[in-house]
Scaffold this motif. Structure first.
Motif, mmCIF file in Angstrom:
data_model
loop_
_atom_site.group_PDB
_atom_site.id
_atom_site.type_symbol
_atom_site.label_atom_id
_atom_site.label_comp_id
_atom_site.label_asym_id
_atom_site.label_seq_id
_atom_site.Cartn_x
_atom_site.Cartn_y
_atom_site.Cartn_z
ATOM 1 N N GLN A 44 -31.926 11.703 -6.623
ATOM 2 C CA GLN A 44 -33.221 11.308 -7.178
ATOM 3 C C GLN A 44 -34.217 11.162 -6.034
ATOM 4 O OE1 GLN A 44 -33.698 7.463 -9.172
ATOM 5 N NE2 GLN A 44 -35.119 8.434 -10.615
ATOM 6 N N LEU A 60 -26.684 9.505 -6.424
ATOM 7 C CA LEU A 60 -26.098 8.781 -7.556
ATOM 8 C C LEU A 60 -24.883 9.537 -8.081
ATOM 9 C CD1 LEU A 60 -29.558 7.859 -8.957
ATOM 10 C CD2 LEU A 60 -27.821 6.164 -8.287
ATOM 11 N N LEU A 61 -23.805 8.817 -8.203
ATOM 12 C CA LEU A 61 -22.525 9.419 -8.550
ATOM 13 C C LEU A 61 -22.430 9.721 -10.042
ATOM 14 C CD1 LEU A 61 -19.716 10.211 -7.475
ATOM 15 C CD2 LEU A 61 -19.008 7.838 -7.833
ATOM 16 N N ARG A 62 -21.857 10.856 -10.364
ATOM 17 C CA ARG A 62 -21.618 11.239 -11.751
ATOM 18 C C ARG A 62 -20.152 11.607 -11.928
ATOM 19 N NH1 ARG A 62 -25.489 8.817 -12.072
ATOM 20 N NH2 ARG A 62 -27.572 9.418 -12.767
ATOM 21 N N ASN A 116 -25.302 4.385 -2.095
ATOM 22 C CA ASN A 116 -24.956 3.041 -2.577
ATOM 23 C C ASN A 116 -23.588 2.624 -2.055
ATOM 24 O OD1 ASN A 116 -27.109 2.239 -4.679
ATOM 25 N ND2 ASN A 116 -26.612 4.369 -5.205
ATOM 26 N N LEU A 117 -23.528 1.453 -1.469
ATOM 27 C CA LEU A 117 -22.240 0.904 -1.052
ATOM 28 C C LEU A 117 -21.872 -0.215 -2.000
ATOM 29 C CD1 LEU A 117 -22.071 0.330 2.802
ATOM 30 C CD2 LEU A 117 -21.140 2.224 1.461
ATOM 31 N N SER A 118 -20.628 -0.242 -2.387
ATOM 32 C CA SER A 118 -20.140 -1.344 -3.210
ATOM 33 C C SER A 118 -19.767 -2.513 -2.288
ATOM 34 C CB SER A 118 -18.927 -0.843 -3.988
ATOM 35 O OG SER A 118 -18.180 -1.919 -4.433
ATOM 36 N N ASP A 178 -30.675 -3.508 -2.279
ATOM 37 C CA ASP A 178 -30.881 -2.917 -3.599
ATOM 38 C C ASP A 178 -31.080 -4.011 -4.641
ATOM 39 O OD1 ASP A 178 -31.009 -0.920 -5.496
ATOM 40 O OD2 ASP A 178 -28.923 -0.280 -5.275
ATOM 41 N N ASP A 179 -31.719 -3.669 -5.740
ATOM 42 C CA ASP A 179 -31.899 -4.596 -6.869
ATOM 43 C C ASP A 179 -32.567 -5.885 -6.409
ATOM 44 O OD1 ASP A 179 -30.512 -2.634 -8.186
ATOM 45 O OD2 ASP A 179 -28.647 -3.766 -8.347
ATOM 46 N N ARG A 202 -35.818 -2.543 -10.909
ATOM 47 C CA ARG A 202 -36.700 -1.937 -11.904
ATOM 48 C C ARG A 202 -37.059 -2.876 -13.049
ATOM 49 N NH1 ARG A 202 -31.973 1.253 -13.111
ATOM 50 N NH2 ARG A 202 -31.190 0.798 -15.188
ATOM 51 N N GLU A 235 -38.379 0.668 -7.548
ATOM 52 C CA GLU A 235 -37.551 1.564 -8.370
ATOM 53 C C GLU A 235 -37.950 1.483 -9.833
ATOM 54 O OE1 GLU A 235 -33.333 0.699 -7.192
ATOM 55 O OE2 GLU A 235 -33.493 -0.936 -8.624
ATOM 56 N N GLY A 256 -38.413 6.953 -9.379
ATOM 57 C CA GLY A 256 -38.386 6.703 -10.816
ATOM 58 C C GLY A 256 -38.669 7.959 -11.616
ATOM 59 N N TYR A 257 -38.539 7.823 -12.928
ATOM 60 C CA TYR A 257 -38.671 8.983 -13.804
ATOM 61 C C TYR A 257 -40.043 9.644 -13.702
ATOM 62 C CZ TYR A 257 -34.346 7.306 -16.042
ATOM 63 O OH TYR A 257 -33.059 6.903 -16.300
ATOM 64 N N PRO A 262 -32.709 11.600 -11.685
ATOM 65 C CA PRO A 262 -31.698 12.121 -10.754
ATOM 66 C C PRO A 262 -31.288 13.529 -11.201
ATOM 67 C CG PRO A 262 -31.124 9.901 -11.508
ATOM 68 C CD PRO A 262 -32.253 10.369 -12.362
#
Ligand code: C2E
Ligand code: CA
Ligand code: CA
Ligand code: CA
Length: 278
Positions: A44, A60-62, A116-118, A178-179, A202, A235, A256-257, A262
């Protein structure tokens, strides 16, 4: 599949209750997903608010499971975290993302990627060694890699987390929270962390500029970030009214959209080619 033996995970369920059934299926499927090549990265774009110049992308993982269909990351990442599979999956993401970013760099179109890291990767894993190894292996210039860590995690693991973040920063990668806004970090706390960027969640962007509370929160975050010398990425920017208001507040970057959803690799590269032509 070169290290299949080492990656055979040892999680046995003694009693498979009704409610764990779906979970078990997903865990099993997820375990096979890496070797069966079912994971993919979407990208994205992130751009400057002032002129829509694209400078980077969030990875972003799919997961496309033959049995379950397209499974959103909000559903499978928590299961990957609980089962320990996140270490293997996180490594795959890092390696695939850096390999791709290096291709763009070599092609003369460097783009900063955000991975992104967890939290589990930071506390229980060996993420510093992993990142160092992937950078060496791919040859990617470290400042083209940004790692995103959620605010909630950073607060919950102050000491251990901060030390790991310092070691990551020493590798030359940049760090983003993040967030941001969902976890109540204090100003003094943020000052002690080696982060360069905040990503405003967001949920605070969605109702701009109509919701007075959200306006107050976002402008406070902007002022705080400015005084700490941190960059801010908004975001979930979906409409022009969001973009206009954020620009007025002095926010520099967005995602963002409104810019783009993404996209899978080929579509993302086509998007970039179009964005360059203007
Ligand atoms: P996140 O890191 O906050 O990622 C942003 C999410 O917001 C993405 O959802 C993205 O598709 C979505 N989004 C972007 N722009 C907009 C917008 O304008 N409006 C709305 N409504 N949504 C927007 P996605 O791809 O479903 O990912 C969900 C979460 O899964 C991510 O949230 C992140 O926490 C996690 N995740 C995704 N990939 C990875 C990964 O490789 N590793 C880890 N550990 N977590 C990941
Ligand atoms: Ca993120
Ligand atoms: Ca986020
Ligand atoms: Ca999130």
């Amino acid at each position: 599949a070169k290290d299949r033996g080492r990656n055979t995970f040892q999680f046995y369920t003694t009693e498979l209750g009704e409610q764990t059934r779906e979970r078990f299926d997903m865990e099993g499927g997820l375990r096979r997903a890496v070797e069966r090549d079912e994971l993919a990265l979407h990208f994205q774009p992130q751009a400057r608010l002032a002129d829509d110049q694209v400078f980077g992308a969030e990875v972003l993982l799919r997961w496309h499971s033959p049995e379950l269909g397209m499974v959103p990351p909000d559903r499978f990442i928590p299961i990957a975290e609980d089962s320990g599979l996140i270490h293997r999956i996180g490594h795959w993401v890092l390696e695939a993302a850096c390999t791709q970013a290096r291709r763009w760099e070599v092609a003369g179109q460097p783009l900063r990627i955000s991975v992104n890291l967890s939290g589990a990767q930071i506390v229980h894993g060996d993420v510093v060694r992993e990142v160092r190894h992937v950078l060496q292996q791919t040859g990617l210039t470290p400042d083209l890699l940004e790692l995103e860590i959620t605010e909630g995690f950073v607060i919950g693991h102050a000491e251990r987390g901060a030390e790991t973040l310092r070691q990551l920063r020493a590798l030359g990668v940049s760090l983003a929270i993040d967030d941001f806004g969902t976890g109540y970090s204090s100003l003094s706390y943020l000052k002690r962390l080696p982060v360069q960027r905040l990503k405003i969640d967001r949920s605070f962007i969605r109702d701009l500029p109509d919701d007075a509370d959200d306006c107050a929160i976002v402008s406070t975050v902007m002022a705080m970030a400015h005084s700490l010398g941190l960059e801010v990425v908004a975001e979930g920017v979906e409409v022009q009214a969001h973009q206009r208001y954020l620009n007025e507040l002095g926010c520099q970057y967005y995602q963002g959209y409104l810019l783009s959803k993404p996209l899978p690799l080929a579509a993302f590269e086509a998007y970039l080619a179009g964005a360059q032509r203007g």
